[in-house]
Enzyme design. Structure first.
Site, PDB file in Angstrom:
ATOM      1  N   SER A   8      -4.910  -7.749  14.764  1.00 48.46           N
ATOM      2  CA  SER A   8      -4.468  -8.232  13.720  1.00 48.46           C
ATOM      3  C   SER A   8      -3.032  -8.425  13.673  1.00 48.46           C
ATOM      4  CB  SER A   8      -4.742  -7.398  12.522  1.00 48.46           C
ATOM      5  OG  SER A   8      -3.953  -7.540  11.609  1.00 48.46           O
ATOM      6  N   HIS A  33      -6.546 -12.395  14.263  1.00 52.54           N
ATOM      7  CA  HIS A  33      -6.850 -11.863  12.977  1.00 52.54           C
ATOM      8  C   HIS A  33      -5.660 -12.108  12.229  1.00 52.54           C
ATOM      9  CE1 HIS A  33      -9.155  -9.964  10.020  1.00 52.54           C
ATOM     10  NE2 HIS A  33      -8.240  -9.237   9.710  1.00 52.54           N
ATOM     11  N   ASP A  35      -3.823 -11.777   8.515  1.00 55.43           N
ATOM     12  CA  ASP A  35      -4.150 -11.161   7.258  1.00 55.43           C
ATOM     13  C   ASP A  35      -3.379 -11.672   6.124  1.00 55.43           C
ATOM     14  OD1 ASP A  35      -6.103  -9.063   7.614  1.00 55.43           O
ATOM     15  OD2 ASP A  35      -4.646  -8.119   8.929  1.00 55.43           O
ATOM     16  N   MET A  37      -2.347 -11.768   2.209  1.00 55.02           N
ATOM     17  CA  MET A  37      -2.390 -10.907   0.773  1.00 55.02           C
ATOM     18  C   MET A  37      -1.668 -11.583  -0.270  1.00 55.02           C
ATOM     19  SD  MET A  37      -1.970  -7.288   2.708  1.00 55.02           S
ATOM     20  CE  MET A  37      -2.855  -6.811   4.088  1.00 55.02           C
ATOM     21  N   HIS A  66      -8.204 -13.945   6.944  1.00 56.00           N
ATOM     22  CA  HIS A  66      -8.756 -12.857   6.224  1.00 56.00           C
ATOM     23  C   HIS A  66      -8.028 -12.987   5.094  1.00 56.00           C
ATOM     24  CE1 HIS A  66      -9.616  -8.357   5.270  1.00 56.00           C
ATOM     25  NE2 HIS A  66     -10.239  -9.285   4.648  1.00 56.00           N
ATOM     26  N   MET A  68      -7.225 -12.063   1.299  1.00 60.29           N
ATOM     27  CA  MET A  68      -7.185 -10.792   0.352  1.00 60.29           C
ATOM     28  C   MET A  68      -6.400 -11.396  -0.478  1.00 60.29           C
ATOM     29  SD  MET A  68      -6.616  -7.816   3.467  1.00 60.29           S
ATOM     30  CE  MET A  68      -5.975  -9.024   4.480  1.00 60.29           C
ATOM     31  N   MET A 139     -14.885  -3.980   5.695  1.00 57.94           N
ATOM     32  CA  MET A 139     -13.568  -3.205   5.562  1.00 57.94           C
ATOM     33  C   MET A 139     -13.806  -1.738   5.803  1.00 57.94           C
ATOM     34  SD  MET A 139     -11.250  -5.413   5.146  1.00 57.94           S
ATOM     35  CE  MET A 139     -10.035  -4.042   5.301  1.00 57.94           C
ATOM     36  N   ASP A 172     -13.014  -3.772  10.085  1.00 60.71           N
ATOM     37  CA  ASP A 172     -11.461  -4.014  10.149  1.00 60.71           C
ATOM     38  C   ASP A 172     -11.066  -2.826   9.359  1.00 60.71           C
ATOM     39  OD1 ASP A 172      -9.031  -5.215   9.851  1.00 60.71           O
ATOM     40  OD2 ASP A 172      -9.687  -6.590   8.223  1.00 60.71           O
TER      41      ASP A 172
HETATM   42  C1  DX5 Z   1      -5.684  -4.164   5.978  1.00 61.01           C
HETATM   43  C2  DX5 Z   1      -6.050  -5.579   7.132  1.00 61.01           C
HETATM   44  C3  DX5 Z   1      -6.297  -5.142   8.155  1.00 61.01           C
HETATM   45  C4  DX5 Z   1      -5.220  -4.563   8.980  1.00 61.01           C
HETATM   46  C5  DX5 Z   1      -5.644  -3.647  10.128  1.00 61.01           C
HETATM   47  O1  DX5 Z   1      -5.773  -4.807   4.708  1.00 61.01           O
HETATM   48  O2  DX5 Z   1      -7.078  -6.438   6.559  1.00 61.01           O
HETATM   49  O3  DX5 Z   1      -6.683  -6.542   9.324  1.00 61.01           O
HETATM   50  O4  DX5 Z   1      -4.164  -5.204   9.400  1.00 61.01           O
HETATM   51  O5  DX5 Z   1      -4.830  -2.879  10.627  1.00 61.01           O
HETATM   52  P1  DX5 Z   1      -5.032  -1.291  11.441  1.00 61.01           P
HETATM   53  O6  DX5 Z   1      -5.873  -1.990  12.460  1.00 61.01           O
HETATM   54  O7  DX5 Z   1      -3.691  -0.984  11.760  1.00 61.01           O
HETATM   55  O8  DX5 Z   1      -5.785  -0.456  10.676  1.00 61.01           O
HETATM   56 ZN    ZN Z   2      -7.925  -7.964   7.980  1.00 62.27          ZN
END
Ligand code: DX5
Ligand code: ZN
Length: 211
Positions: A8, A33, A35, A37, A66, A68, A139, A172
């Protein structure tokens, strides 16, 4: 099933993102990956399509985006155009009807669709979506930040999901070499990890240990 490792980039150094991508690619990552947000669905803001577009030019690996974010249907087109190979939306943010229309849109562009559920969301919630999606992302932390501790409830959820779902299951949040073992045992085959991989002295060793 083939075990796939997806670093990620939330835990990468964004001042040299291209180099970070090449580093995990050389170390044997299978996917990247990403993220996304929005500060509404989760209490943090990260990146959008413009960054995905430049990532696309910096790596050969599939980009696993991903989302979010609230109202993902409004943005999937932009993420497809930016070069996403896989797009995950959260069950908490879409109706079944919206998911069906997202699935149609992604199919047209040969982009894979994933559905994700938060630790507090029951597995039953995604059951109607299982026939529509290409993979599920479980998750194992509350989304929003990297570096949080793994929530053990994800293990039983993954086990129950594996009993009814034959395609890829990703987990994840809080994945390290010990939690990776636990989720693989119950049928997860895609391991997403941010801080464990980017925080490692030896990235190749970290990826190998997850696998
Ligand atoms: C959390 C994200 C994850 C995160 C994982 O909101 O969706 O993908 O980056 O990070 P680690 O592996 O550090 O928990
Ligand atoms: Zn993620």
């Amino acid at each position: 099933m083939k075990i796939m490792i997806a670093p990620s980039i939330l835990s990468a150094d964004f001042s040299k993102l291209g180099a970070e991508l090449r580093k995990v690619e050389r170390a044997g990552a299978d996917l990247i990956h990403v993220d996304v947000m929005d500060g509404h669905f989760v209490p943090n803001i990260t990146i959008g399509p413009v960054v995905v577009k430049f990532m696309r030019q910096s790596t050969e690996l599939p980009l696993d985006v991903h989302l979010m974010i609230q109202n993902p249907a409004k943005y999937v087109g932009a993420f497809v155009n930016a070069g996403s190979d896989m797009i995950t939306v959260h069950i908490e943010t879409v109706s079944l009807k919206e998911l069906q229309s997202i699935a149609k849109r992604l199919k047209k562009s040969k982009v894979m669709l994933g559905i994700s559920l938060n630790p507090g969301t029951a597995l039953a919630k995604i059951k109607p979506a299982l026939g529509i999606v290409d993979f599920v992302l479980v998750m194992s932390v509350n989304p929003g930040f990297g570096g949080q501790a793994f929530i053990p409830g994800a293990i039983e959820k993954t086990r129950q999901l594996r009993a009814i779902f034959a395609k890829d299951i990703a987990v994840d949040g809080g994945i390290n070499n010990s939690t990776a073992k636990l989720v693989k045992q119950v049928g997860a085959n895609v391991l997403i990890a941010g801080s464990y991989i980017f925080g490692a002295k030896n990235i190749k060793q970290a990826i190998d240990s997850l696998r």
